[in-house]
Design a protein around this motif. Sequence first.
Motif, PDB file in Angstrom:
ATOM      1  N   MET A  21       0.749  -1.280   0.102  1.00 43.24           N
ATOM      2  CA  MET A  21      -0.018   0.036   0.107  1.00 43.24           C
ATOM      3  C   MET A  21       0.854   1.232  -0.126  1.00 43.24           C
ATOM      4  SD  MET A  21      -2.652   1.114   2.765  1.00 43.24           S
ATOM      5  CE  MET A  21      -2.666   2.636   3.312  1.00 43.24           C
ATOM      6  N   GLU A  22       0.643   2.143  -0.933  1.00 49.00           N
ATOM      7  CA  GLU A  22       1.137   3.273  -1.133  1.00 49.00           C
ATOM      8  C   GLU A  22       0.913   4.294   0.207  1.00 49.00           C
ATOM      9  OE1 GLU A  22       2.511   5.922  -4.787  1.00 49.00           O
ATOM     10  OE2 GLU A  22       0.512   5.910  -4.520  1.00 49.00           O
ATOM     11  N   GLU A  23       1.738   5.073   0.713  1.00 42.98           N
ATOM     12  CA  GLU A  23       1.651   6.001   1.937  1.00 42.98           C
ATOM     13  C   GLU A  23       1.641   7.255   1.275  1.00 42.98           C
ATOM     14  OE1 GLU A  23       3.270   5.155   5.762  1.00 42.98           O
ATOM     15  OE2 GLU A  23       4.724   4.057   4.770  1.00 42.98           O
ATOM     16  N   LEU A  24       0.432   8.056   1.783  1.00 42.94           N
ATOM     17  CA  LEU A  24       0.463   9.607   1.379  1.00 42.94           C
ATOM     18  C   LEU A  24       0.936  10.704   2.189  1.00 42.94           C
ATOM     19  CD1 LEU A  24      -3.091   9.658  -0.219  1.00 42.94           C
ATOM     20  CD2 LEU A  24      -0.951   9.569  -1.427  1.00 42.94           C
ATOM     21  N   GLN A  25       1.542  11.600   1.737  1.00 45.19           N
ATOM     22  CA  GLN A  25       1.824  12.682   2.656  1.00 45.19           C
ATOM     23  C   GLN A  25       0.781  13.022   3.563  1.00 45.19           C
ATOM     24  OE1 GLN A  25       3.575  14.485  -1.033  1.00 45.19           O
ATOM     25  NE2 GLN A  25       4.882  15.172   0.305  1.00 45.19           N
ATOM     26  N   TYR A  26       1.199  13.754   4.702  1.00 45.14           N
ATOM     27  CA  TYR A  26       0.197  14.612   5.513  1.00 45.14           C
ATOM     28  C   TYR A  26      -0.050  16.040   4.987  1.00 45.14           C
ATOM     29  CZ  TYR A  26      -1.513  17.494   9.208  1.00 45.14           C
ATOM     30  OH  TYR A  26      -2.210  18.359   9.743  1.00 45.14           O
ATOM     31  N   SER A  27      -1.208  16.223   4.844  1.00 43.74           N
ATOM     32  CA  SER A  27      -1.691  17.476   4.228  1.00 43.74           C
ATOM     33  C   SER A  27      -2.520  18.400   5.174  1.00 43.74           C
ATOM     34  CB  SER A  27      -2.058  17.367   2.983  1.00 43.74           C
ATOM     35  OG  SER A  27      -3.296  17.054   2.994  1.00 43.74           O
ATOM     36  N   ARG A  62       4.268  15.516   9.926  1.00 44.60           N
ATOM     37  CA  ARG A  62       3.296  14.215  10.277  1.00 44.60           C
ATOM     38  C   ARG A  62       3.342  13.315   9.131  1.00 44.60           C
ATOM     39  NH1 ARG A  62       0.531  19.048  11.486  1.00 44.60           N
ATOM     40  NH2 ARG A  62       0.494  19.730  13.541  1.00 44.60           N
ATOM     41  N   SER A  63       4.120  13.621   8.217  1.00 41.95           N
ATOM     42  CA  SER A  63       4.031  12.314   7.023  1.00 41.95           C
ATOM     43  C   SER A  63       4.777  11.201   7.361  1.00 41.95           C
ATOM     44  CB  SER A  63       4.750  12.978   5.909  1.00 41.95           C
ATOM     45  OG  SER A  63       3.915  13.743   5.157  1.00 41.95           O
ATOM     46  N   PHE A  64       4.591  10.062   6.730  1.00 37.80           N
ATOM     47  CA  PHE A  64       5.257   8.907   7.168  1.00 37.80           C
ATOM     48  C   PHE A  64       6.834   9.095   6.840  1.00 37.80           C
ATOM     49  CE2 PHE A  64       4.921   9.145   2.543  1.00 37.80           C
ATOM     50  CZ  PHE A  64       5.942   8.533   1.880  1.00 37.80           C
ATOM     51  N   HIS A  65       7.416   8.185   7.842  1.00 36.24           N
ATOM     52  CA  HIS A  65       8.693   7.939   7.661  1.00 36.24           C
ATOM     53  C   HIS A  65       9.518   6.896   6.891  1.00 36.24           C
ATOM     54  CE1 HIS A  65      10.047  11.606  10.520  1.00 36.24           C
ATOM     55  NE2 HIS A  65       8.540  11.514  10.256  1.00 36.24           N
ATOM     56  N   SER A  66      10.603   7.007   6.325  1.00 36.40           N
ATOM     57  CA  SER A  66      10.961   6.099   5.383  1.00 36.40           C
ATOM     58  C   SER A  66      12.573   6.064   5.411  1.00 36.40           C
ATOM     59  CB  SER A  66      10.393   6.082   3.908  1.00 36.40           C
ATOM     60  OG  SER A  66      11.087   5.352   3.062  1.00 36.40           O
ATOM     61  N   GLU A  67      13.162   5.028   5.080  1.00 35.78           N
ATOM     62  CA  GLU A  67      14.539   4.928   5.019  1.00 35.78           C
ATOM     63  C   GLU A  67      15.003   5.578   3.554  1.00 35.78           C
ATOM     64  OE1 GLU A  67      17.240   2.359   6.657  1.00 35.78           O
ATOM     65  OE2 GLU A  67      15.756   2.320   8.244  1.00 35.78           O
ATOM     66  N   GLU A  68      13.958   5.324   2.457  1.00 33.55           N
ATOM     67  CA  GLU A  68      14.167   6.069   1.316  1.00 33.55           C
ATOM     68  C   GLU A  68      14.157   7.648   1.371  1.00 33.55           C
ATOM     69  OE1 GLU A  68      13.053   4.540  -3.060  1.00 33.55           O
ATOM     70  OE2 GLU A  68      11.874   3.992  -1.270  1.00 33.55           O
ATOM     71  N   MET A  69      14.920   8.369   0.835  1.00 36.30           N
ATOM     72  CA  MET A  69      15.059   9.605   0.872  1.00 36.30           C
ATOM     73  C   MET A  69      15.836  10.412  -0.274  1.00 36.30           C
ATOM     74  SD  MET A  69      14.030  12.243   2.997  1.00 36.30           S
ATOM     75  CE  MET A  69      14.438  13.971   3.453  1.00 36.30           C
ATOM     76  N   SER A  70      14.916  10.790  -1.291  1.00 37.13           N
ATOM     77  CA  SER A  70      15.620  11.422  -2.157  1.00 37.13           C
ATOM     78  C   SER A  70      14.481  12.216  -3.043  1.00 37.13           C
ATOM     79  CB  SER A  70      15.967  10.303  -3.504  1.00 37.13           C
ATOM     80  OG  SER A  70      14.979   9.772  -4.123  1.00 37.13           O
ATOM     81  N   ILE A  71      15.262  13.143  -3.856  1.00 32.80           N
ATOM     82  CA  ILE A  71      14.224  14.003  -4.875  1.00 32.80           C
ATOM     83  C   ILE A  71      13.139  13.213  -5.671  1.00 32.80           C
ATOM     84  CG2 ILE A  71      14.056  15.858  -6.382  1.00 32.80           C
ATOM     85  CD1 ILE A  71      15.251  16.832  -3.834  1.00 32.80           C
ATOM     86  N   GLU A  72      13.688  12.265  -6.167  1.00 38.09           N
ATOM     87  CA  GLU A  72      12.994  11.428  -7.038  1.00 38.09           C
ATOM     88  C   GLU A  72      11.679  10.802  -6.259  1.00 38.09           C
ATOM     89  OE1 GLU A  72      16.342  11.248  -7.029  1.00 38.09           O
ATOM     90  OE2 GLU A  72      16.683  12.395  -8.827  1.00 38.09           O
TER      91      GLU A  72
END
Length: 105
Positions: free
Chosen positions: A1-7, A55-65
């Motif tokens: 499931m894809e997580e969405l950013q908090y807004s 408040r957005s999800f946290h992930s090991e992955e972090m890049s502009i892309e």
Amino acid sequence: MEELQYSKIYGAENAGIPLVVIHGLFGMSDNWGTFGRNFGEKRQVHLLDLRNHGRSFHSEEMSIEVMVDDLSAYIASIGADQIDLIGHSLGGKVAMQFAIDHPEK
């Protein structure tokens, strides 16, 4: 499931092209609250928390892309065909890459 950013959305009842605002590095959507409230009087304003921020999800992955992909998923989730986009610092880099990758938006 894809997580969405908090807004945080101001002026949700307003029609027209939504304005999406992205904060800078180590920032969060709350930094743009006054702006969002003021502009939300006449248009729909979406203040986003980038992944690993606010408040957005946290992930090991972090890049502009991956943040561009997150933004694209968020825009799809609100059903917008087009958006106006503002970004500061890191958010500006994400906004510029999004514009390059998705000029039709």
